[in-house]
Write a protein that holds these residues in place. Structure first.
Motif, PDB file in Angstrom:
ATOM      1  N   UNK A  60       4.266  28.027  18.085  1.00  0.00           N
ATOM      2  CA  UNK A  60       4.705  26.697  17.647  1.00  0.00           C
ATOM      3  C   UNK A  60       5.914  26.838  16.733  1.00  0.00           C
ATOM      4  N   UNK A  61       6.900  26.053  16.986  1.00  0.00           N
ATOM      5  CA  UNK A  61       8.139  26.153  16.212  1.00  0.00           C
ATOM      6  C   UNK A  61       8.496  24.792  15.619  1.00  0.00           C
ATOM      7  N   UNK A  62       9.335  24.812  14.575  1.00  0.00           N
ATOM      8  CA  UNK A  62       9.650  23.564  13.866  1.00  0.00           C
ATOM      9  C   UNK A  62      10.326  22.542  14.762  1.00  0.00           C
ATOM     10  N   UNK A  63      11.280  23.049  15.529  1.00  0.00           N
ATOM     11  CA  UNK A  63      12.037  22.130  16.378  1.00  0.00           C
ATOM     12  C   UNK A  63      12.572  22.905  17.572  1.00  0.00           C
ATOM     13  N   UNK A  81      13.272  25.195   6.664  1.00  0.00           N
ATOM     14  CA  UNK A  81      12.463  24.620   7.735  1.00  0.00           C
ATOM     15  C   UNK A  81      11.016  24.549   7.266  1.00  0.00           C
ATOM     16  N   UNK A  82      10.254  23.595   7.781  1.00  0.00           N
ATOM     17  CA  UNK A  82       8.855  23.485   7.341  1.00  0.00           C
ATOM     18  C   UNK A  82       8.083  24.798   7.454  1.00  0.00           C
ATOM     19  N   UNK A  83       8.353  25.569   8.516  1.00  0.00           N
ATOM     20  CA  UNK A  83       7.604  26.814   8.693  1.00  0.00           C
ATOM     21  C   UNK A  83       8.068  27.902   7.729  1.00  0.00           C
ATOM     22  N   UNK A  84       9.235  27.705   7.125  1.00  0.00           N
ATOM     23  CA  UNK A  84       9.772  28.739   6.233  1.00  0.00           C
ATOM     24  C   UNK A  84       9.640  28.362   4.761  1.00  0.00           C
ATOM     25  N   UNK A 120      18.414  27.407   5.643  1.00  0.00           N
ATOM     26  CA  UNK A 120      17.795  26.080   5.682  1.00  0.00           C
ATOM     27  C   UNK A 120      16.274  26.180   5.493  1.00  0.00           C
ATOM     28  N   UNK A 122       9.121  16.869   8.216  1.00  0.00           N
ATOM     29  CA  UNK A 122       8.545  17.402   9.447  1.00  0.00           C
ATOM     30  C   UNK A 122       9.082  16.662  10.660  1.00  0.00           C
ATOM     31  N   UNK A 123       9.812  15.596  10.382  1.00  0.00           N
ATOM     32  CA  UNK A 123      10.379  14.733  11.418  1.00  0.00           C
ATOM     33  C   UNK A 123       9.313  14.238  12.379  1.00  0.00           C
ATOM     34  N   UNK A 124       8.180  13.866  11.813  1.00  0.00           N
ATOM     35  CA  UNK A 124       7.140  13.304  12.665  1.00  0.00           C
ATOM     36  C   UNK A 124       7.578  11.913  13.094  1.00  0.00           C
ATOM     37  N   UNK A 125       7.242  11.542  14.325  1.00  0.00           N
ATOM     38  CA  UNK A 125       7.652  10.219  14.790  1.00  0.00           C
ATOM     39  C   UNK A 125       7.078   9.146  13.866  1.00  0.00           C
ATOM     40  N   UNK A 151       1.998  24.684   8.193  1.00  0.00           N
ATOM     41  CA  UNK A 151       2.443  26.010   7.750  1.00  0.00           C
ATOM     42  C   UNK A 151       2.116  26.254   6.274  1.00  0.00           C
ATOM     43  N   UNK A 203      14.709  16.430  21.752  1.00  0.00           N
ATOM     44  CA  UNK A 203      13.991  17.376  20.892  1.00  0.00           C
ATOM     45  C   UNK A 203      12.605  16.871  20.521  1.00  0.00           C
ATOM     46  N   UNK A 214       4.971  22.487  19.986  1.00  0.00           N
ATOM     47  CA  UNK A 214       3.782  23.346  20.017  1.00  0.00           C
ATOM     48  C   UNK A 214       3.938  24.457  21.059  1.00  0.00           C
ATOM     49  N   UNK A 254      21.715  25.930  13.395  1.00  0.00           N
ATOM     50  CA  UNK A 254      20.837  24.824  13.009  1.00  0.00           C
ATOM     51  C   UNK A 254      21.539  23.792  12.168  1.00  0.00           C
ATOM     52  N   UNK A 269       8.947  14.118  21.868  1.00  0.00           N
ATOM     53  CA  UNK A 269       8.349  13.353  20.769  1.00  0.00           C
ATOM     54  C   UNK A 269       9.386  12.520  20.006  1.00  0.00           C
ATOM     55  N   UNK A 270      10.638  12.937  20.025  1.00  0.00           N
ATOM     56  CA  UNK A 270      11.675  12.175  19.317  1.00  0.00           C
ATOM     57  C   UNK A 270      12.545  11.440  20.332  1.00  0.00           C
ATOM     58  N   UNK A 282      14.396  26.275  16.685  1.00  0.00           N
ATOM     59  CA  UNK A 282      14.775  26.414  15.275  1.00  0.00           C
ATOM     60  C   UNK A 282      13.522  26.494  14.415  1.00  0.00           C
ATOM     61  N   UNK A 283      13.499  27.329  13.398  1.00  0.00           N
ATOM     62  CA  UNK A 283      14.576  28.209  12.960  1.00  0.00           C
ATOM     63  C   UNK A 283      14.890  29.296  13.994  1.00  0.00           C
ATOM     64  N   UNK A 327       9.549  17.690  17.473  1.00  0.00           N
ATOM     65  CA  UNK A 327       9.264  18.353  16.193  1.00  0.00           C
ATOM     66  C   UNK A 327       7.833  18.088  15.812  1.00  0.00           C
ATOM     67  N   UNK A 328       7.017  19.037  15.617  1.00  0.00           N
ATOM     68  CA  UNK A 328       7.231  20.431  16.014  1.00  0.00           C
ATOM     69  C   UNK A 328       7.038  20.578  17.518  1.00  0.00           C
TER      70      UNK A 328
END
Lengths: 497, 203
Positions: free
Chosen positions: B70-73, A445-448, A443, A86-89, A367, B140, B145, B125, B107-108, B173-174, B142-143
């Motif tokens: 809300x999207x992944x990135x 992705x977390x949502x997919x 790819x 999820x690439x959370x910080x 998700x 960027x 919102x 991507x 956030x990153x 992305x996606x 992630x996510x």
């Protein structure tokens, strides 16, 4: 009652010989009796029992601490992988990292406990000049601690690997920057965890059975004075000329305590799953190294290893909790056993694994929360396999008697059911492994993840059925072989060796 | 327990499991195909002055929003075709120019890319890649919102006279369709992706 003879005068294979029953007793017990002038003293026998129990109880605390620590480390590792996806910080003290460090601390505390306990009793015994104490030491060491040696070695080695992987990981990051899932320090960490959890499981089982025995039959579990049979042992005790009579009496061989089995076996399952994930997930391609396996090879490994592991672990957990009443003994190959099958232990361990996976891999990804009903349905094959093992794996050997024997076909069927469930049990991480091998894959992705997984399950499930069934059955076969062999060894090779 | 009851107790859960896992849930979740569509937009970007001298560094600020779901990135890319090499450190070559991130709330951590680095192209991507032709910075979150904006301020030292360009784009992305990137038309960069151009004249 049984009589066993054991003498240096005969060959090793003949050292243990079981003589026919001659007692009126209908209890299915067995006894190793050693005659000794010194050991006829029941006070000494009680001292031995107390000493043994002290060792086991102290060790048990250490083993439980190690297992709980590894459970925490493995769960935190899974959570950390999800957070990376999820690439959370993240920081040094992000929640998964904090849980991981706590787990390592528990492992270290447990290892120190075990080491201190061992050292204390070693010192105590080595300082003793007393003849009886020397004999007691010989019996205690041989009788109760020999089975712990392997577990201790594994734990010491595993903890060393676990602790040294930290600085190794730091050096690796310093030299090569970001690392992937499969890297030398991560491998060292996971193999160390596997050693620790396996060693701890062996230790818990070894101590657990003894403690259960002691509780059930505190007085008679290790009687010296009552002669039930004869073992002539001149190989381990310095005074070779004497016959010793010890009754290692147990009216039945009880099951391991289910709580101990759960605490012991769950970290093994999680750690071995982590090792397979580490080898098969495509997360190890970094600027300096690409440790990703070929996607097809990764899929083959996952398809072989995961169903085997699920079946092996769950069937083993069930078998470890089977209470066996032995109508001993007519030789190692013809042990007649009545088994009291416990319903629920397999299901509970499976559900615990599911809960850990929900907490670490599904809930952190918003998700995937709608997929919870799908994931919880994994309980159904667990219940079915459990019921099959409990009700179906025992058949009356003789309708006119209470003798029962195992129905191996039911065991194999349960293994097949458990093996078939692997693709859903290892959701969602397994999506990445199989997606990589599919043509024109997108790819993950977390949502997919959910969409890709459910699209994939329709395409590939038909190809997974046969290998999952075969490997599930293999898990049962190997588990039965290992556990039956262990039981046979316990019966035919007294721990006094 | 007699055999028929036992068989029923074992077979029914299994049938339920396999029918749900192989048929019901895949069909159910596939029908709920609300893919999470991000809608990136750059609401503000530009220099703080209309012209500058090569001796003084410039300040460039940018703010981006996700007006969709809300999207992944979501990536906001700021690139500098007039610069070259590693722009992240002033001390490497002060005469060649540099870029500093003065502040940001993404956030990153921002990612500095130098010429020659591997970068994604055509909104893939990262699935399709190419070599970077000039340096850039990627911000960027992630996510990302829905209805949330992030901003950054850069300090840029051009160290050359003439027209200085900053190219800006945002990608969600996606990536599904043209609504997943900003701008949706105009000039395309070497990555075959649309960019908004912000020029300034350096005296």
């Amino acid at each position: 009652m049984e009589k066993c003879t054991w003498s240096k005068d005969v060959t090793k294979e003949q050292q243990f010989r079981v003589l026919p029953k001659h007692s009126q007793s209908n209890k299915q017990d067995y006894h190793y009796d050693i005659t000794s002038v010194d050991m006829k003293d029941s006070r000494l026998g009680k001292q031995i029992v107390n000493l043994q129990q002290k060792i086991r109880q102290s060790n048990m605390a250490g083993f439980l601490s190690v297992s709980t620590g590894i459970l925490l480390v493995a769960a935190a590792g899974g959570w950390d992988i999800t957070n990376h996806l999820l690439n959370k910080p993240e920081s040094f003290f992000s929640p998964p990292h904090a849980a991981l460090y706590s787990g390592v601390a528990l492992v270290i505390i447990g290892t120190i406990l075990i080491y201190q306990c061992r050292a204390r009793f070693r010192d105590q015994e080595s300082n003793s000049k007393d003849h009886n104490r020397q004999r007691k030491k010989a019996v205690v060491n041989a009788g109760s601690l020999s089975s712990l040696q392997l577990s201790l070695k594994l734990i010491y080695l595993g903890t060393t690997m676990l602790v040294s992987s930290g600085p190794f990981d730091y050096m690796w990051h310093t030299a090569f920057g970001l690392d992937g899932l499969l890297s030398p320090p991560h491998s060292l960490l996971t193999v160390g965890m596997a050693f620790c959890s396996t060693g701890s499981l062996i230790g818990i089982l070894s101590s657990s059975r003894s403690l259960v025995n002691d509780n059930k039959n505190r007085v008679t579990s290790f009687q010296i004075s009552k002669i039930k049979g004869t073992i002539i042992n001149d190989s381990t005790i310095p005074d070779n000329s004497r016959k010793r009579k010890i009754s290692a009496s147990s009216p039945y061989r009880p099951a391991y305590h289910p709580v101990f089995v759960i605490i012991g076996i769950l970290p093994v399952w999680l750690t071995l799953s982590g090792l397979i994930h580490m080898a098969t997930l495509p997360f190890s391609d970094t600027p300096f190294f690409n440790f990703n396996l070929n996607p097809i090879v990764a899929v083959v490994i996952a398809t072989i290893c995961f169903p085997f592991l699920v079946s092996f672990i769950l069937f083993s957990s069930f078998r470890l909790c089977v209470r066996q009443d032995d109508n001993l003994i007519s030789g190692p190959r013809s042990v007649k056993i009545n088994k009291d099958m416990p319903f629920g232990i397999l299901t509970i361990i499976g559900i615990t694994f599911i809960v850990v996976n929900v907490l670490t891999s599904i809930l952190p990804n918003e998700y995937l929360i709608p997929t919870l009903p799908f994931y919880m349905i994994n309980i159904l094959p667990l219940v079915a396999a459990d019921m099959l093992l409990v009700k179906g794996s025992v058949i009356n050997h003789n309708q006119n008697s209470s003798d029962k024997r195992e129905n191996k076909h039911a065991n194999y069927l349960a293994g097949a059911i458990l093996g078939l469930g692997f693709f859903t049990i290892y959701f969602p991480l397994i999506t990445h492994t199989y997606n990589e091998a599919l043509p024109n894959s997108e790819p993950v992705w977390p949502s997919l993840t959910g969409l890709i997984y459910f699209d994939m399950i329709e395409k590939i499930s038909v190809f997974l059925i046969a290998p999952a069934i075969i490997m599930g059955v293999c898990g049962v076969v190997i588990s039965s072989y290992i556990l039956d062999r262990k039981e046979t060894q316990k019966i035919t090779m007294p721990e006094l060796t | 327990m007699n055999l028929p009851v036992l068989t029923l107790l074992i077979v029914v859960p299994l049938l339920l499991y396999f029918s749900m896992v192989w048929y019901f849930f895949p069909a159910f979740y596939s029908s709920q195909s609300d893919r999470s569509l991000g809608l990136p937009i750059i609401t503000q970007a530009g220099f703080d002055v209309s012209s500058a001298s090569s001796d003084n560094p410039l300040s460039f600020s940018i703010t981006a929003f996700n007006q969709g779901q809300t999207t992944d990135i979501q990536i906001v890319s700021v690139s500098f075709p007039n610069l070259s090499g590693d722009i992240s450190k002033e001390e490497i070559d002060p005469a060649r120019g540099y870029v500093k991130v003065k502040d940001h709330n993404f956030t990153q951590s921002p990612l500095f890319l130098a010429s020659g680095d591997t970068v994604g192209k055509e909104y893939s991507g990262g699935a399709d890649t190419t070599a970077a032709k000039y340096p850039s910075i990627e911000f960027f979150s992630r996510p990302w919102k829905a209805k949330v904006g992030y901003s950054a301020t850069l300090e840029i030292s051009a160290n050359s006279d003439g027209r200085f360009l900053v190219l800006v784009k945002a990608i969600s992305l996606p990536h599904f369709d043209k609504s997943s990137h900003y701008p949706q038309k105009g000039f395309k960069d070497y990555q075959q992706e649309f960019v908004a151009i912000y020029p300034i004249f350096i005296k």
